[in-house]
Motif scaffolding. Structure first.
Motif, PDB file in Angstrom:
ATOM      1  N   ALA A  67       0.828  -1.208   0.000  1.00 44.34           N
ATOM      2  CA  ALA A  67       0.000   0.000   0.000  1.00 44.34           C
ATOM      3  C   ALA A  67       0.863   1.258   0.000  1.00 44.34           C
ATOM      4  O   ALA A  67       0.605   2.197  -0.754  1.00 44.34           O
ATOM      5  CB  ALA A  67      -0.935  -0.004   1.197  1.00 44.34           C
ATOM      6  N   TYR A  68       1.872   1.303   0.831  1.00 40.17           N
ATOM      7  CA  TYR A  68       2.692   2.506   0.943  1.00 40.17           C
ATOM      8  C   TYR A  68       3.706   2.647  -0.192  1.00 40.17           C
ATOM      9  O   TYR A  68       4.130   3.758  -0.492  1.00 40.17           O
ATOM     10  CB  TYR A  68       3.422   2.540   2.286  1.00 40.17           C
ATOM     11  CG  TYR A  68       2.509   2.910   3.419  1.00 40.17           C
ATOM     12  CD1 TYR A  68       1.892   4.142   3.463  1.00 40.17           C
ATOM     13  CD2 TYR A  68       2.251   2.006   4.449  1.00 40.17           C
ATOM     14  CE1 TYR A  68       1.041   4.486   4.497  1.00 40.17           C
ATOM     15  CE2 TYR A  68       1.404   2.345   5.490  1.00 40.17           C
ATOM     16  CZ  TYR A  68       0.810   3.576   5.505  1.00 40.17           C
ATOM     17  OH  TYR A  68      -0.028   3.907   6.533  1.00 40.17           O
TER      18      TYR A  68
ATOM     19  N   VAL B 226       0.474   1.687  -3.968  1.00 39.47           N
ATOM     20  CA  VAL B 226      -0.868   2.275  -4.069  1.00 39.47           C
ATOM     21  C   VAL B 226      -0.853   3.784  -3.824  1.00 39.47           C
ATOM     22  O   VAL B 226      -1.429   4.539  -4.613  1.00 39.47           O
ATOM     23  CB  VAL B 226      -1.844   1.570  -3.104  1.00 39.47           C
ATOM     24  CG1 VAL B 226      -3.193   2.245  -3.101  1.00 39.47           C
ATOM     25  CG2 VAL B 226      -1.975   0.105  -3.479  1.00 39.47           C
ATOM     26  N   VAL B 227      -0.212   4.230  -2.779  1.00 43.58           N
ATOM     27  CA  VAL B 227      -0.225   5.653  -2.443  1.00 43.58           C
ATOM     28  C   VAL B 227       0.479   6.491  -3.520  1.00 43.58           C
ATOM     29  O   VAL B 227      -0.094   7.465  -4.014  1.00 43.58           O
ATOM     30  CB  VAL B 227       0.375   5.898  -1.038  1.00 43.58           C
ATOM     31  CG1 VAL B 227       0.552   7.378  -0.763  1.00 43.58           C
ATOM     32  CG2 VAL B 227      -0.505   5.262   0.024  1.00 43.58           C
TER      33      VAL B 227
ATOM     34  N   ALA C  58       0.986   5.727  -6.664  1.00 39.86           N
ATOM     35  CA  ALA C  58       0.221   5.619  -7.903  1.00 39.86           C
ATOM     36  C   ALA C  58      -1.030   6.489  -7.843  1.00 39.86           C
ATOM     37  O   ALA C  58      -1.369   7.166  -8.826  1.00 39.86           O
ATOM     38  CB  ALA C  58      -0.166   4.162  -8.155  1.00 39.86           C
ATOM     39  N   THR C  59      -1.705   6.507  -6.715  1.00 40.25           N
ATOM     40  CA  THR C  59      -2.897   7.343  -6.562  1.00 40.25           C
ATOM     41  C   THR C  59      -2.552   8.818  -6.680  1.00 40.25           C
ATOM     42  O   THR C  59      -3.236   9.573  -7.380  1.00 40.25           O
ATOM     43  CB  THR C  59      -3.567   7.063  -5.205  1.00 40.25           C
ATOM     44  OG1 THR C  59      -3.854   5.666  -5.109  1.00 40.25           O
ATOM     45  CG2 THR C  59      -4.829   7.868  -5.035  1.00 40.25           C
ATOM     46  N   LEU C  60      -1.491   9.242  -6.019  1.00 46.00           N
ATOM     47  CA  LEU C  60      -1.075  10.637  -6.113  1.00 46.00           C
ATOM     48  C   LEU C  60      -0.622  10.989  -7.525  1.00 46.00           C
ATOM     49  O   LEU C  60      -0.888  12.091  -8.015  1.00 46.00           O
ATOM     50  CB  LEU C  60       0.046  10.916  -5.120  1.00 46.00           C
ATOM     51  CG  LEU C  60      -0.351  10.880  -3.652  1.00 46.00           C
ATOM     52  CD1 LEU C  60       0.868  11.043  -2.762  1.00 46.00           C
ATOM     53  CD2 LEU C  60      -1.376  11.937  -3.352  1.00 46.00           C
TER      54      LEU C  60
ATOM     55  N   VAL D 251      -1.683   9.580 -10.401  1.00 50.79           N
ATOM     56  CA  VAL D 251      -2.865   9.654 -11.265  1.00 50.79           C
ATOM     57  C   VAL D 251      -3.640  10.935 -10.992  1.00 50.79           C
ATOM     58  O   VAL D 251      -4.080  11.617 -11.926  1.00 50.79           O
ATOM     59  CB  VAL D 251      -3.758   8.412 -11.060  1.00 50.79           C
ATOM     60  CG1 VAL D 251      -5.114   8.594 -11.704  1.00 50.79           C
ATOM     61  CG2 VAL D 251      -3.074   7.180 -11.625  1.00 50.79           C
ATOM     62  N   ALA D 252      -3.797  11.295  -9.725  1.00 57.95           N
ATOM     63  CA  ALA D 252      -4.505  12.527  -9.385  1.00 57.95           C
ATOM     64  C   ALA D 252      -3.759  13.746  -9.924  1.00 57.95           C
ATOM     65  O   ALA D 252      -4.374  14.674 -10.460  1.00 57.95           O
ATOM     66  CB  ALA D 252      -4.681  12.641  -7.873  1.00 57.95           C
TER      67      ALA D 252
END
Length: 55
Positions: free
Chosen positions: A21-22, A25-26, A28-30, A32-33
């Motif tokens: 997750a760290y 995921v984190v 990648a989410t930032l 993409v945003a």
């Protein structure tokens, strides 16, 4: 215990999920945003009444 944490660390399903997750995921989410809002707002040289959005 905090200074010797590396001696007692074990890979468990929980630690594997938290690491995933760290590390994946984190960021990648930032990313993409950030990619989705890239260039949508121009904050320089705006005056009262001008729109911030360029689209």
């Amino acid at each position: 215990m905090t200074t010797n944490r590396h001696k007692y660390f074990r890979w468990t399903p929980r630690t594997a999920w938290l690491t995933f997750a760290y590390v994946i995921v984190v960021p990648a989410t930032l990313g993409v945003a950030g990619y989705m809002v890239e260039g949508k707002w121009d904050m320089r040289g705006k005056r009262r009444g001008d729109l911030i959005s360029e689209f």
